[in-house]
Each structure stands twice: as structure tokens, then as C-alpha cells.
Design an enzyme around this catalytic site. Structure first.
Site, mmCIF file in Angstrom:
data_model
loop_
_atom_site.group_PDB
_atom_site.id
_atom_site.type_symbol
_atom_site.label_atom_id
_atom_site.label_comp_id
_atom_site.label_asym_id
_atom_site.label_seq_id
_atom_site.Cartn_x
_atom_site.Cartn_y
_atom_site.Cartn_z
ATOM 1 N N CYS A 30 -3.321 -8.060 11.567
ATOM 2 C CA CYS A 30 -2.763 -7.809 10.252
ATOM 3 C C CYS A 30 -2.513 -9.328 9.330
ATOM 4 O O CYS A 30 -1.692 -9.988 9.780
ATOM 5 C CB CYS A 30 -1.583 -7.455 10.304
ATOM 6 S SG CYS A 30 -0.230 -7.129 8.862
ATOM 7 N N CYS A 33 0.804 -10.021 8.071
ATOM 8 C CA CYS A 33 1.735 -10.302 9.027
ATOM 9 C C CYS A 33 1.577 -11.852 9.575
ATOM 10 O O CYS A 33 2.837 -12.433 9.837
ATOM 11 C CB CYS A 33 1.315 -9.096 10.352
ATOM 12 S SG CYS A 33 1.476 -7.686 10.188
#
Length: 102
Positions: A30, A33
């Protein structure tokens, strides 16, 4: 320092914590993230009054499902064993600190 939160240690580290707990639900693949992670790490280093944990959603599907994590990164904030706030997506350091200090 951040701690890895798993289904096995969740109750002890989060629900029974004597400090408020900020949890970062994330995954290695991600991009957002990876942008948020250094901010979360910084908050962990600078704030002794809060425990900071990370949940890898790929490894902890049960926890992600339990808290209805639909998109990542998602931050959950717990106080006295109860979830009191949630932030979805990349948040600024000041926004996260506001959540913690509210």
C-alpha cells in the site's frame, strides 16, 4: 517504538493497556501506508503517553474484519479499551496528534 499488534496480543496490548493506543492498519503493498508509516513512527518516538501499534492487514485478516477495515491506511485510537476515534487515509501528523490529544 511501535509494536506489532496481532490477534494473539490484541487484548493484552490494546484492550488492557494502561495508556491510550493508536493502531495503524497497513499493508506492505500500500503506497499511502508507506507514506503514513514514518509519521506514525515519529509519533511513537515522541509521545510516551501513547502506545503505538501496527497491524499488517494481510497477516491479520481477523483483526481487520473485526474492525471493519475497508481501506488502508486506517488509524484507530483506543482509550480505556474502547475505540474512540478512526481516521481513514493518509493523515497529517498534526491531525493524528489532535486525535490523540482530544
Amino acid at each position: 517504538m511501535t509494536i506489532e499488534i496481532t490477534a494473539e496480543n490484541f487484548e493484552n496490548e490494546v484492550l488492557n493497556s494502561d495508556k491510550p493506543v493508536l493502531i495503524d492498519f497497513w499493508a506492505a503493498w500500500c503506497g499511502p501506508c508507506r507514506m503514513l508509516s514514518p509519521v506514525v513512527d515519529e509519533i511513537a518516538e515522541e509521545n510516551d503517553n501513547v502506545k503505538v501499534g501496527k497491524v499488517n492487514v494481510d497477516e491479520q485478516l481477523e483483526l481487520a474484519a473485526q474492525f471493519g477495515i475497508q481501506s488502508i491506511p486506517t488509524l484507530l485510537f483506543f482509550k480505556d479499551g474502547k475505540q474512540i476515534d478512526r481516521s481513514v487515509g493518509v493523515a497529517s501528523k498534526s491531525a493524528i496528534l489532535n486525535m490523540i490529544n482530544a
